[in-house]
Design a protein around this motif. Structure first.
Motif, PDB file in Angstrom:
ATOM      1  N   SER A  80       0.848  -1.195   0.000  1.00 14.64           N
ATOM      2  CA  SER A  80       0.000   0.000   0.000  1.00 14.64           C
ATOM      3  C   SER A  80       0.875   1.232   0.000  1.00 14.64           C
ATOM      4  O   SER A  80       1.854   1.302   0.729  1.00 14.64           O
ATOM      5  N   GLY A  81       0.513   2.173  -0.813  1.00 16.89           N
ATOM      6  CA  GLY A  81       1.252   3.424  -0.886  1.00 16.89           C
ATOM      7  C   GLY A  81       0.352   4.577  -0.508  1.00 16.89           C
ATOM      8  O   GLY A  81      -0.384   4.512   0.482  1.00 16.89           O
ATOM      9  N   GLU A  82       0.365   5.576  -1.340  1.00 17.80           N
ATOM     10  CA  GLU A  82      -0.425   6.789  -1.158  1.00 17.80           C
ATOM     11  C   GLU A  82      -1.891   6.456  -0.877  1.00 17.80           C
ATOM     12  O   GLU A  82      -2.540   5.726  -1.635  1.00 17.80           O
ATOM     13  N   ARG A  83      -2.393   6.938   0.236  1.00 20.80           N
ATOM     14  CA  ARG A  83      -3.788   6.732   0.648  1.00 20.80           C
ATOM     15  C   ARG A  83      -4.190   5.261   0.731  1.00 20.80           C
ATOM     16  O   ARG A  83      -5.337   4.898   0.498  1.00 20.80           O
ATOM     17  N   GLY A  84      -3.230   4.399   1.020  1.00 16.88           N
ATOM     18  CA  GLY A  84      -3.521   2.980   1.176  1.00 16.88           C
ATOM     19  C   GLY A  84      -3.754   2.240  -0.131  1.00 16.88           C
ATOM     20  O   GLY A  84      -4.233   1.116  -0.139  1.00 16.88           O
ATOM     21  N   ARG A  85      -3.403   2.847  -1.250  1.00 27.14           N
ATOM     22  CA  ARG A  85      -3.642   2.242  -2.558  1.00 27.14           C
ATOM     23  C   ARG A  85      -2.476   1.368  -3.000  1.00 27.14           C
ATOM     24  O   ARG A  85      -1.317   1.707  -2.792  1.00 27.14           O
ATOM     25  N   THR A  86      -2.803   0.280  -3.669  1.00 28.11           N
ATOM     26  CA  THR A  86      -1.778  -0.551  -4.298  1.00 28.11           C
ATOM     27  C   THR A  86      -1.485   0.041  -5.679  1.00 28.11           C
ATOM     28  O   THR A  86      -2.201   0.928  -6.163  1.00 28.11           O
ATOM     29  N   ALA A  87      -0.465  -0.485  -6.326  1.00 34.86           N
ATOM     30  CA  ALA A  87      -0.145  -0.042  -7.685  1.00 34.86           C
ATOM     31  C   ALA A  87      -1.326  -0.306  -8.625  1.00 34.86           C
ATOM     32  O   ALA A  87      -1.638   0.518  -9.487  1.00 34.86           O
ATOM     33  N   LEU A  88      -1.989  -1.434  -8.443  1.00 32.71           N
ATOM     34  CA  LEU A  88      -3.144  -1.756  -9.269  1.00 32.71           C
ATOM     35  C   LEU A  88      -4.264  -0.727  -9.080  1.00 32.71           C
ATOM     36  O   LEU A  88      -4.868  -0.264 -10.047  1.00 32.71           O
ATOM     37  N   HIS A  89      -4.501  -0.325  -7.828  1.00 41.04           N
ATOM     38  CA  HIS A  89      -5.495   0.724  -7.560  1.00 41.04           C
ATOM     39  C   HIS A  89      -5.118   2.024  -8.269  1.00 41.04           C
ATOM     40  O   HIS A  89      -5.970   2.692  -8.858  1.00 41.04           O
ATOM     41  N   MET A  90      -3.842   2.382  -8.181  1.00 40.10           N
ATOM     42  CA  MET A  90      -3.405   3.649  -8.782  1.00 40.10           C
ATOM     43  C   MET A  90      -3.594   3.647 -10.291  1.00 40.10           C
ATOM     44  O   MET A  90      -4.061   4.630 -10.869  1.00 40.10           O
ATOM     45  N   ALA A  91      -3.224   2.535 -10.930  1.00 40.36           N
ATOM     46  CA  ALA A  91      -3.381   2.450 -12.387  1.00 40.36           C
ATOM     47  C   ALA A  91      -4.858   2.508 -12.771  1.00 40.36           C
ATOM     48  O   ALA A  91      -5.239   3.207 -13.720  1.00 40.36           O
ATOM     49  N   ALA A  92      -5.696   1.804 -12.023  1.00 38.87           N
ATOM     50  CA  ALA A  92      -7.126   1.790 -12.327  1.00 38.87           C
ATOM     51  C   ALA A  92      -7.752   3.162 -12.118  1.00 38.87           C
ATOM     52  O   ALA A  92      -8.544   3.622 -12.955  1.00 38.87           O
ATOM     53  N   THR A  93      -7.388   3.825 -11.039  1.00 42.02           N
ATOM     54  CA  THR A  93      -7.932   5.151 -10.734  1.00 42.02           C
ATOM     55  C   THR A  93      -7.593   6.158 -11.824  1.00 42.02           C
ATOM     56  O   THR A  93      -8.392   7.030 -12.147  1.00 42.02           O
ATOM     57  N   ARG A  94      -6.422   6.009 -12.417  1.00 45.85           N
ATOM     58  CA  ARG A  94      -5.988   6.953 -13.441  1.00 45.85           C
ATOM     59  C   ARG A  94      -6.382   6.522 -14.855  1.00 45.85           C
ATOM     60  O   ARG A  94      -6.041   7.185 -15.825  1.00 45.85           O
ATOM     61  N   GLY A  95      -7.050   5.381 -14.971  1.00 50.39           N
ATOM     62  CA  GLY A  95      -7.509   4.930 -16.281  1.00 50.39           C
ATOM     63  C   GLY A  95      -6.422   4.356 -17.167  1.00 50.39           C
ATOM     64  O   GLY A  95      -6.576   4.316 -18.391  1.00 50.39           O
ATOM     65  N   HIS A  96      -5.348   3.869 -16.586  1.00 50.76           N
ATOM     66  CA  HIS A  96      -4.251   3.272 -17.359  1.00 50.76           C
ATOM     67  C   HIS A  96      -4.558   1.791 -17.600  1.00 50.76           C
ATOM     68  O   HIS A  96      -4.043   0.905 -16.926  1.00 50.76           O
ATOM     69  N   VAL A  97      -5.414   1.541 -18.573  1.00 49.26           N
ATOM     70  CA  VAL A  97      -5.939   0.205 -18.831  1.00 49.26           C
ATOM     71  C   VAL A  97      -4.831  -0.800 -19.143  1.00 49.26           C
ATOM     72  O   VAL A  97      -4.862  -1.937 -18.651  1.00 49.26           O
ATOM     73  N   ALA A  98      -3.859  -0.424 -19.932  1.00 52.28           N
ATOM     74  CA  ALA A  98      -2.773  -1.357 -20.279  1.00 52.28           C
ATOM     75  C   ALA A  98      -1.980  -1.752 -19.040  1.00 52.28           C
ATOM     76  O   ALA A  98      -1.609  -2.915 -18.878  1.00 52.28           O
ATOM     77  N   VAL A  99      -1.733  -0.791 -18.147  1.00 49.81           N
ATOM     78  CA  VAL A  99      -0.997  -1.094 -16.911  1.00 49.81           C
ATOM     79  C   VAL A  99      -1.844  -1.988 -16.011  1.00 49.81           C
ATOM     80  O   VAL A  99      -1.333  -2.949 -15.420  1.00 49.81           O
ATOM     81  N   VAL A 100      -3.134  -1.710 -15.920  1.00 50.64           N
ATOM     82  CA  VAL A 100      -4.038  -2.563 -15.128  1.00 50.64           C
ATOM     83  C   VAL A 100      -3.965  -3.990 -15.645  1.00 50.64           C
ATOM     84  O   VAL A 100      -3.871  -4.946 -14.876  1.00 50.64           O
ATOM     85  N   SER A 101      -3.980  -4.154 -16.955  1.00 53.63           N
ATOM     86  CA  SER A 101      -3.907  -5.478 -17.571  1.00 53.63           C
ATOM     87  C   SER A 101      -2.623  -6.202 -17.202  1.00 53.63           C
ATOM     88  O   SER A 101      -2.645  -7.377 -16.825  1.00 53.63           O
ATOM     89  N   VAL A 102      -1.507  -5.502 -17.292  1.00 55.37           N
ATOM     90  CA  VAL A 102      -0.208  -6.091 -16.944  1.00 55.37           C
ATOM     91  C   VAL A 102      -0.187  -6.507 -15.475  1.00 55.37           C
ATOM     92  O   VAL A 102       0.217  -7.622 -15.136  1.00 55.37           O
ATOM     93  N   LEU A 103      -0.637  -5.617 -14.598  1.00 53.54           N
ATOM     94  CA  LEU A 103      -0.603  -5.905 -13.168  1.00 53.54           C
ATOM     95  C   LEU A 103      -1.575  -7.016 -12.781  1.00 53.54           C
ATOM     96  O   LEU A 103      -1.270  -7.841 -11.924  1.00 53.54           O
ATOM     97  N   ALA A 104      -2.725  -7.069 -13.421  1.00 55.80           N
ATOM     98  CA  ALA A 104      -3.698  -8.123 -13.124  1.00 55.80           C
ATOM     99  C   ALA A 104      -3.156  -9.489 -13.532  1.00 55.80           C
ATOM    100  O   ALA A 104      -3.445 -10.493 -12.876  1.00 55.80           O
ATOM    101  N   ARG A 105      -2.354  -9.535 -14.588  1.00 56.29           N
ATOM    102  CA  ARG A 105      -1.737 -10.799 -15.023  1.00 56.29           C
ATOM    103  C   ARG A 105      -0.529 -11.156 -14.156  1.00 56.29           C
ATOM    104  O   ARG A 105      -0.080 -12.297 -14.183  1.00 56.29           O
ATOM    105  N   SER A 106      -0.015 -10.182 -13.447  1.00 53.04           N
ATOM    106  CA  SER A 106       1.103 -10.438 -12.541  1.00 53.04           C
ATOM    107  C   SER A 106       0.523 -10.934 -11.214  1.00 53.04           C
ATOM    108  O   SER A 106      -0.586 -11.417 -11.185  1.00 53.04           O
ATOM    109  N   ARG A 107       1.265 -10.768 -10.151  1.00 59.19           N
ATOM    110  CA  ARG A 107       0.803 -11.265  -8.860  1.00 59.19           C
ATOM    111  C   ARG A 107       0.070 -10.213  -8.043  1.00 59.19           C
ATOM    112  O   ARG A 107      -0.041 -10.336  -6.827  1.00 59.19           O
ATOM    113  N   CYS A 108      -0.454  -9.187  -8.668  1.00 64.79           N
ATOM    114  CA  CYS A 108      -1.207  -8.164  -7.939  1.00 64.79           C
ATOM    115  C   CYS A 108      -2.573  -8.710  -7.559  1.00 64.79           C
ATOM    116  O   CYS A 108      -3.263  -9.313  -8.373  1.00 64.79           O
TER     117      CYS A 108
END
Length: 111
Positions: A80-108
């Motif tokens: 958890s980082g800023e405001r208790g968010r994970t990297a996956l949360h941060m990418a999703a909140t900012r609409g970075h769909v490609a990053v969300v896809s990469v992180l969801a396929r990883s161990r996030c």
């Protein structure tokens, strides 16, 4: 890479960011790979901006989000980082769909 070969060390800058975090912010996958190989523990170091993975997610860097997971354990992947968010949360909140896809396929974790 040449600096690493000449014995450069990984020290944080004035903002507390290690070189690997700066590389993540700018999507520099080859630099991330070189730094992680030489300084393996720095991939999980956190600054005020979060871990390098948080920084990559926030910046929308698919290249960095792809390069960092193999360097991280599961705890670091889901830290958890800023405001208790994970990297996956941060990418999703900012609409970075490609990053969300990469992180969801990883161990996030999705929750």
């Amino acid at each position: 890479r040449r600096l690493i070969e000449r014995g450069a060390v990984s020290r944080p800058n004035q903002r507390g960011m290690h070189p690997i975090a700066t590389a993540a912010q700018h999507g520099r996958a080859p630099a991330i790979a070189a730094l992680a190989a030489k300084f393996p523990t720095t991939a999980a170091f956190a600054s005020a901006d979060g871990t390098p993975l948080h920084i990559a997610a926030k910046a929308g860097s698919t290249a960095a989000a792809t390069e960092l997971p193999p360097c991280l354990n599961e705890d670091a992947m889901n830290a958890s980082g800023e405001r208790g968010r994970t990297a996956l949360h941060m990418a999703a909140t900012r609409g970075h769909v490609a990053v969300v896809s990469v992180l969801a396929r990883s161990r996030c974790h999705l929750s």
